[in-house]
Design a protein around this motif. Structure first.
Motif, mmCIF file in Angstrom:
data_model
loop_
_atom_site.group_PDB
_atom_site.id
_atom_site.type_symbol
_atom_site.label_atom_id
_atom_site.label_comp_id
_atom_site.label_asym_id
_atom_site.label_seq_id
_atom_site.Cartn_x
_atom_site.Cartn_y
_atom_site.Cartn_z
ATOM 1 N N VAL A 161 0.859 -1.182 0.000
ATOM 2 C CA VAL A 161 0.000 0.000 0.000
ATOM 3 C C VAL A 161 0.892 1.228 0.000
ATOM 4 C CG1 VAL A 161 -1.898 -1.142 1.209
ATOM 5 C CG2 VAL A 161 -0.139 0.070 2.536
ATOM 6 N N ILE A 162 0.280 2.381 -0.309
ATOM 7 C CA ILE A 162 1.049 3.622 -0.418
ATOM 8 C C ILE A 162 0.461 4.700 0.489
ATOM 9 C CG2 ILE A 162 1.486 5.585 -1.974
ATOM 10 C CD1 ILE A 162 1.996 3.547 -4.189
ATOM 11 N N LYS A 163 1.338 5.417 1.156
ATOM 12 C CA LYS A 163 0.949 6.587 1.947
ATOM 13 C C LYS A 163 1.553 7.820 1.290
ATOM 14 C CE LYS A 163 1.067 8.526 6.638
ATOM 15 N NZ LYS A 163 1.551 8.334 8.024
ATOM 16 N N GLU A 164 0.686 8.707 0.826
ATOM 17 C CA GLU A 164 1.130 9.949 0.190
ATOM 18 C C GLU A 164 1.051 11.089 1.195
ATOM 19 O OE1 GLU A 164 -0.332 13.185 -3.196
ATOM 20 O OE2 GLU A 164 -1.444 11.323 -2.925
ATOM 21 N N ALA A 165 2.136 11.824 1.363
ATOM 22 C CA ALA A 165 2.136 12.952 2.303
ATOM 23 C C ALA A 165 3.166 13.987 1.873
ATOM 24 C CB ALA A 165 2.434 12.483 3.720
ATOM 25 N N ALA A 166 2.760 15.249 1.875
ATOM 26 C CA ALA A 166 3.669 16.328 1.489
ATOM 27 C C ALA A 166 4.800 16.487 2.508
ATOM 28 C CB ALA A 166 2.897 17.631 1.353
ATOM 29 N N LEU A 167 4.454 16.318 3.789
ATOM 30 C CA LEU A 167 5.436 16.509 4.865
ATOM 31 C C LEU A 167 5.798 15.176 5.530
ATOM 32 C CD1 LEU A 167 3.892 19.729 6.487
ATOM 33 C CD2 LEU A 167 5.700 19.586 4.759
ATOM 34 N N LEU A 168 6.054 14.177 4.717
ATOM 35 C CA LEU A 168 6.326 12.830 5.228
ATOM 36 C C LEU A 168 7.530 12.810 6.168
ATOM 37 C CD1 LEU A 168 5.142 9.921 4.664
ATOM 38 C CD2 LEU A 168 7.134 9.584 3.209
ATOM 39 N N PHE A 169 8.642 13.403 5.735
ATOM 40 C CA PHE A 169 9.841 13.438 6.576
ATOM 41 C C PHE A 169 9.692 14.463 7.694
ATOM 42 C CE2 PHE A 169 11.978 12.018 2.503
ATOM 43 C CZ PHE A 169 12.238 10.728 2.945
ATOM 44 N N GLU A 170 9.139 15.632 7.356
ATOM 45 C CA GLU A 170 9.032 16.720 8.328
ATOM 46 C C GLU A 170 8.184 16.328 9.536
ATOM 47 O OE1 GLU A 170 9.453 18.656 4.227
ATOM 48 O OE2 GLU A 170 8.602 16.845 5.107
ATOM 49 N N ALA A 171 7.151 15.503 9.308
ATOM 50 C CA ALA A 171 6.254 15.072 10.390
ATOM 51 C C ALA A 171 6.699 13.743 11.001
ATOM 52 C CB ALA A 171 4.829 14.941 9.862
ATOM 53 N N ASN A 172 7.848 13.242 10.532
ATOM 54 C CA ASN A 172 8.368 11.944 10.991
ATOM 55 C C ASN A 172 7.399 10.794 10.732
ATOM 56 O OD1 ASN A 172 10.969 12.628 11.992
ATOM 57 N ND2 ASN A 172 10.033 13.528 13.814
ATOM 58 N N SER A 173 6.481 10.983 9.778
ATOM 59 C CA SER A 173 5.523 9.919 9.501
ATOM 60 C C SER A 173 6.090 8.878 8.528
ATOM 61 C CB SER A 173 4.204 10.490 8.972
ATOM 62 O OG SER A 173 4.403 11.287 7.835
ATOM 63 N N HIS A 174 7.369 9.053 8.156
ATOM 64 C CA HIS A 174 8.030 8.023 7.346
ATOM 65 C C HIS A 174 8.468 6.848 8.209
ATOM 66 C CE1 HIS A 174 11.280 10.320 9.110
ATOM 67 N NE2 HIS A 174 12.144 9.386 8.771
ATOM 68 N N LYS A 175 8.533 7.086 9.520
ATOM 69 C CA LYS A 175 8.944 6.021 10.437
ATOM 70 C C LYS A 175 7.876 4.925 10.441
ATOM 71 C CE LYS A 175 11.699 9.031 13.408
ATOM 72 N NZ LYS A 175 11.882 9.606 14.757
ATOM 73 N N GLY A 176 8.317 3.701 10.352
ATOM 74 C CA GLY A 176 7.373 2.595 10.304
ATOM 75 C C GLY A 176 7.049 2.157 8.886
ATOM 76 N N LEU A 177 7.418 2.997 7.904
ATOM 77 C CA LEU A 177 7.217 2.611 6.504
ATOM 78 C C LEU A 177 8.407 1.778 6.037
ATOM 79 C CD1 LEU A 177 5.925 6.007 5.026
ATOM 80 C CD2 LEU A 177 4.571 4.064 5.822
ATOM 81 N N ASP A 178 8.170 0.920 5.055
ATOM 82 C CA ASP A 178 9.236 0.045 4.578
ATOM 83 C C ASP A 178 10.148 0.710 3.563
ATOM 84 O OD1 ASP A 178 8.467 -2.525 5.942
ATOM 85 O OD2 ASP A 178 6.601 -2.110 4.880
ATOM 86 N N ARG A 179 9.567 1.564 2.716
ATOM 87 C CA ARG A 179 10.348 2.280 1.725
ATOM 88 C C ARG A 179 9.727 3.672 1.520
ATOM 89 N NH1 ARG A 179 12.741 -1.602 -1.950
ATOM 90 N NH2 ARG A 179 13.557 -3.263 -0.627
ATOM 91 N N VAL A 180 10.536 4.602 1.033
ATOM 92 C CA VAL A 180 10.029 5.941 0.701
ATOM 93 C C VAL A 180 10.468 6.312 -0.717
ATOM 94 C CG1 VAL A 180 10.115 8.409 1.226
ATOM 95 C CG2 VAL A 180 9.994 6.755 3.094
ATOM 96 N N ILE A 181 9.482 6.756 -1.500
ATOM 97 C CA ILE A 181 9.746 7.268 -2.850
ATOM 98 C C ILE A 181 9.684 8.787 -2.801
ATOM 99 C CG2 ILE A 181 8.911 7.406 -5.233
ATOM 100 C CD1 ILE A 181 7.461 4.716 -4.715
ATOM 101 N N VAL A 182 10.659 9.456 -3.356
ATOM 102 C CA VAL A 182 10.622 10.910 -3.491
ATOM 103 C C VAL A 182 10.434 11.242 -4.968
ATOM 104 C CG1 VAL A 182 11.969 13.047 -3.359
ATOM 105 C CG2 VAL A 182 11.965 11.457 -1.432
ATOM 106 N N VAL A 183 9.393 12.021 -5.256
ATOM 107 C CA VAL A 183 9.150 12.498 -6.625
ATOM 108 C C VAL A 183 9.823 13.856 -6.735
ATOM 109 C CG1 VAL A 183 7.415 13.024 -8.372
ATOM 110 C CG2 VAL A 183 6.932 11.293 -6.622
ATOM 111 N N THR A 184 10.660 14.008 -7.723
ATOM 112 C CA THR A 184 11.483 15.214 -7.791
ATOM 113 C C THR A 184 11.384 15.909 -9.153
ATOM 114 O OG1 THR A 184 13.740 16.069 -7.470
ATOM 115 C CG2 THR A 184 13.540 13.912 -8.485
#
Length: 202
Positions: free
Chosen positions: A114-137
């Motif tokens: 599944v995917i979690k989309e968030a503008a402030l994923l790192f800033e809110a520390n909500s990347h913790k607990g996720l298995d991988r993070v994709i950055v669209v640049t």
């Protein structure tokens, strides 16, 4: 007792105008569930009784209109433009979003990922607990051009203020497990299909 494994959890983030929502739509067309954290946060602010009580306690009953909707004029004047108060509001909202997301993951446990989309994923520390993070640049100039064409009410000054609150692009790229380049020099769909094949095989 039978323990059902959770699906693989992927985070997607990127600066304003990077095209992360477009990337998420491609994943959705491939049958992958996507949790839009920003939309869910807005919804929870008017539907989550605990969060509503917390907001009223910290910012007053005027935070809401008589029909239960957010009083955006009041919050805009008293919260959104005050860094300390905005940080306080986010500290109330993010834990409720985390709980909501956890329930959502459980509801979608039959999927491989599944995917979690968030503008402030790192800033809110909500990347913790996720298995991988994709950055669209994408380059900042191109991102601004996209947003100004899409949101006619925005100004360059507003976009610069938003970017200042977000983690620098270079730092996001360094933290990413995967990068999708959306700078119009590379096709996005093949990049998504490659990642879809990878995640589907994990």
């Amino acid at each position: 007792m039978l323990v059902v494994a959770k699906p693989f959890q992927i985070g997607i983030t990127g600066g304003i105008g990077s095209g992360k929502s477009t990337v998420c739509k491609i994943f959705q067309h491939l049958g992958v569930p996507v949790y839009d954290a920003d939309s869910h946060a807005k919804k929870l602010m008017t539907t989550d009784g605990i969060l509503i009580s917390q907001i009223k306690k910290e910012f007053g009953d005027l935070s809401y209109n008589s029909d239960g909707t957010l009083n955006r004029i009041y919050l805009g004047n008293n919260v959104f433009h005050n860094e300390e108060k905005l940080a306080l509001l986010n500290s109330l909202v993010h834990p409720r979003v985390a709980i909501d997301y956890s329930h959502w993951v459980n509801e979608n446990k039959q999927h491989t990922y599944v995917i979690k989309e968030a503008a402030l994923l790192f800033e809110a520390n909500s990347h913790k607990g996720l298995d991988r993070v994709i950055v669209v640049t994408a380059p900042e100039a191109l991102r601004f051009k996209r947003v100004l064409a899409r949101d006619l009410h925005r100004t360059v000054e507003q976009l610069k203020a938003i970017v200042e609150k977000q983690m620098p692009e270079d730092e996001k790229r360094e933290r990413a497990d995967h990068i999708i380049v959306n700078d119009e020099s590379m096709l996005v769909i093949p990049q998504v299909l490659e990642l879809h094949a990878l995640f589907s095989s994990l």
